[in-house]
Design an enzyme around this catalytic site. Structure first.
Site, PDB file in Angstrom:
ATOM      1  N   LYS A 149      -4.763   5.322  -2.508  1.00  0.00           N
ATOM      2  CA  LYS A 149      -3.777   4.813  -3.417  1.00  0.00           C
ATOM      3  C   LYS A 149      -2.904   3.699  -2.901  1.00  0.00           C
ATOM      4  O   LYS A 149      -3.090   3.448  -1.711  1.00  0.00           O
ATOM      5  CB  LYS A 149      -2.973   6.299  -3.338  1.00  0.00           C
ATOM      6  CG  LYS A 149      -1.266   6.591  -2.846  1.00  0.00           C
ATOM      7  CD  LYS A 149      -1.467   7.183  -5.005  1.00  0.00           C
ATOM      8  CE  LYS A 149       0.215   7.060  -5.155  1.00  0.00           C
ATOM      9  NZ  LYS A 149       0.493   5.292  -5.826  1.00  0.00           N
ATOM     10  N   LYS A 155      -1.640   4.073   6.778  1.00  0.00           N
ATOM     11  CA  LYS A 155      -0.219   4.478   6.613  1.00  0.00           C
ATOM     12  C   LYS A 155      -0.146   5.822   5.911  1.00  0.00           C
ATOM     13  O   LYS A 155       0.642   7.048   6.201  1.00  0.00           O
ATOM     14  CB  LYS A 155      -0.133   3.363   5.337  1.00  0.00           C
ATOM     15  CG  LYS A 155       2.204   4.025   4.941  1.00  0.00           C
ATOM     16  CD  LYS A 155       1.927   2.732   4.099  1.00  0.00           C
ATOM     17  CE  LYS A 155       1.742   2.070   4.394  1.00  0.00           C
ATOM     18  NZ  LYS A 155       2.662   1.033   3.253  1.00  0.00           N
ATOM     19  N   LYS A 179      -5.345  -0.832  -2.833  1.00  0.00           N
ATOM     20  CA  LYS A 179      -4.985  -2.020  -3.013  1.00  0.00           C
ATOM     21  C   LYS A 179      -5.194  -3.163  -4.278  1.00  0.00           C
ATOM     22  O   LYS A 179      -6.531  -2.784  -4.079  1.00  0.00           O
ATOM     23  CB  LYS A 179      -4.522  -3.169  -1.894  1.00  0.00           C
ATOM     24  CG  LYS A 179      -3.213  -3.717  -2.042  1.00  0.00           C
ATOM     25  CD  LYS A 179      -1.395  -2.280  -2.217  1.00  0.00           C
ATOM     26  CE  LYS A 179      -0.131  -2.915  -1.857  1.00  0.00           C
ATOM     27  NZ  LYS A 179      -0.120  -1.781  -0.651  1.00  0.00           N
ATOM     28  N   THR A 181      11.341   3.805  -0.184  1.00  0.00           N
ATOM     29  CA  THR A 181      10.607   3.010   0.506  1.00  0.00           C
ATOM     30  C   THR A 181      12.110   2.352   1.621  1.00  0.00           C
ATOM     31  O   THR A 181      11.682   2.541   2.976  1.00  0.00           O
ATOM     32  CB  THR A 181      10.125   2.206   0.210  1.00  0.00           C
ATOM     33  OG1 THR A 181       8.839   1.815  -0.780  1.00  0.00           O
ATOM     34  CG2 THR A 181       9.008   0.890   0.885  1.00  0.00           C
ATOM     35  N   ASN A 195      13.026  -4.836  -4.267  1.00  0.00           N
ATOM     36  CA  ASN A 195      13.353  -2.918  -4.083  1.00  0.00           C
ATOM     37  C   ASN A 195      13.579  -2.734  -2.711  1.00  0.00           C
ATOM     38  O   ASN A 195      14.501  -2.082  -2.266  1.00  0.00           O
ATOM     39  CB  ASN A 195      12.440  -2.532  -4.824  1.00  0.00           C
ATOM     40  CG  ASN A 195      12.029  -0.741  -4.657  1.00  0.00           C
ATOM     41  OD1 ASN A 195      12.322  -0.198  -3.338  1.00  0.00           O
ATOM     42  ND2 ASN A 195      12.934  -0.486  -5.387  1.00  0.00           N
ATOM     43  N   SER A 254       5.461   8.351  -3.639  1.00  0.00           N
ATOM     44  CA  SER A 254       4.497   8.605  -5.023  1.00  0.00           C
ATOM     45  C   SER A 254       3.488   9.732  -5.137  1.00  0.00           C
ATOM     46  O   SER A 254       3.117  10.371  -5.979  1.00  0.00           O
ATOM     47  CB  SER A 254       3.489   7.765  -4.566  1.00  0.00           C
ATOM     48  OG  SER A 254       4.178   5.717  -4.786  1.00  0.00           O
TER      49      SER A 254
END
Ligand code: GLU
Length: 418
Positions: A69, A93, A105, A189, A220, A351
């Site tokens: 993820k 994380k 990623k 975030t 963002n 998410s």
């Protein structure tokens, strides 16, 4: 500029974390290597008929806890090494946030600002076709990252669903609400950064009111975080993006700057307000502020400029903005870092909620999302804090230790060949 290798940075911290926890190399050797990496050539016919081919990547660092993820970035500096480090940071994380996810990623080496909206859509769809063999709702779930947004996620969901022959919203997160996105994901975030900061301030008995803040990055993460931090009572005196850096000793009008940037292709160029002057990027990083909120890219504070930093607290909204050298220096100097793998986890936490909602086909209220996010961030913060206190180590090391402990327990339970 020194040689900067983010994956080596990650391994260095991981090795120290393992040593502190008393693990042998056998216990975590698997985590030192990415499970799977894919490099693709992504063709694009430009609007003028020319054909360009861009490099694209997807790295699945770990699927130990569940689907890989993590986001996709479209940036001219994206490469295999960067993506590999970013994927590994996602493993850490996601383990800190205790999500049933591994880490992944990806990205395309491209400056999306040079493309028309139609070109960007075609490039995104072609990229999906190239990585489709390795992504999946239960194997690898991308999301937004630098220079990618909800619209791009919507194209990914659509293209993948066409290939699959069924609508598969859970293939990607960070989608628009109308196509299966979650309420609160867009702000998650930045909101998570504020919750982590509040956790830290509470432990230190400090009040956010009138604290001064400098914000690097106004995408963002930077803009939403800055807005929420200002709303909580702090005074944001400097903000900057890749085009311009602004300073106002009386505090900038973040609400106004936010609206301006949103209407101006997410750029602060041309923004002005009374009492404001422009400064350089290095001047922004070295402001005499209480909090330096780093929300741009990796390797921003390193050996070259760490000694000029005057902030008392560093809040990492970006991934990897502080190098190992700077980390050690700040720990010795007593500057506290709220590290990326903890502070910016709010994005992937929501998410996860989006993915759960997609799977269930049942959607939550904003209150429910934010309540769960707050609890999750507070639990993560507490786990890292306890580790930090117990071993008297820097916050980033403590965060890695929390993750590593969970990952090693799972590896032991599942077996070393997984
Ligand atoms: N790109 C974000 C990150 O670095 C979000 C990842 C996600 O939501 O999967 O955490």
């Amino acid at each position: 500029m020194q040689n900067y290798n983010p994956y080596e940075n990650m391994l260095h911290t991981l090795d120290i974390a393992a040593e502190k926890l008393g693990y042998t190399r056998n216990d975590y050797e698997v985590l030192r290597h990415p499970e799977r990496e894919l490099k693709v050539s992504v063709p694009l016919q430009l609007d003028n008929g020319e054909v360009h081919v861009y490099e694209g990547y997807r790295c699945q660092h770990s699927t130990l806890r569940g689907s890989a993820k993590g986001g996709l970035r479209f940036h001219p500096d994206a490469d295999e090494n960067e993506v590999r480090a970013l994927a590994a940071w996602m493993t850490i994380k996601n383990a800190i946030a205790n999500l049933p996810y591994g880490g992944g990623k990806g990205g395309i080496k491209v400056d999306p600002k040079t493309l028309s909206p139609r070109e960007l859509e075609r490039l995104t769809r072609n990229f999906v076709r190239r990585i489709a063999p390795i992504i999946g709702v239960n194997t690898d779930v991308p999301a937004p990252d630098v220079n990618t947004n909800a619209q791009i996620m919507s194209w990914i969901a659509d293209e993948y669903s066409v290939l699959k022959g069924e609508w598969s919203p859970g293939i990607v997160t960070g989608k628009p609400i109308e196509v299966g996105g979650s309420l609160g994901r867009n702000e998650a975030t930045g909101r998570g950064c504020l919750i982590a900061l509040q956790g830290y301030l509470a432990k230190k008995n400090l009040d956010i009111k009138n604290m001064t803040v400098a914000v690097q990055g106004f995408g963002n993460v930077g803009s939403v975080g800055a807005r929420l931090i200002a709303e909580a009572g702090a005074k944001v005196i400097a903000i900057g993006d890749s085009s311009v850096n602004l300073y106002n000793p009386n505090g900038l009008n973040i609400e106004k700057a936010y609206e301006y940037a949103n209407a101006n292709n997410r750029s602060l160029t041309g923004y002005s307000e009374p009492g404001m002057i422009t400064i350089t990027g290095q001047e922004l990083l070295t402001q005499d502020v209480d909090i330096l909120y780093l929300a741009a890219l990796e390797n921003q504070i390193n050996k070259d400029n760490m000694k000029n930093v005057r902030a008392k607290i560093i809040l990492e909204g970006a991934n990897g903005p502080t190098t190992n050298d700077a980390d050690t220096y700040f720990f010795e100097k007593g500057v506290d870092i709220i590290p990326d793998v903890l502070a910016n986890g709010g994005g992937v936490v929501v998410s996860y909620y989006e993915w759960v909602q997609n799977k269930a086909g049942f959607y939550w209220s904003l209150e429910e999302v934010n309540e769960r996010l707050t609890k999750n961030m507070q639990n993560s913060f507490e786990a890292v804090w306890q580790m930090q206190e117990k071993y008297n180590v820097a916050p980033r090391l403590a965060a890695y230790m929390v993750a590593l402990e969970r990952l090693v327990i799972e590896t032991t339970l599942r077996g070393y060949n997984c």
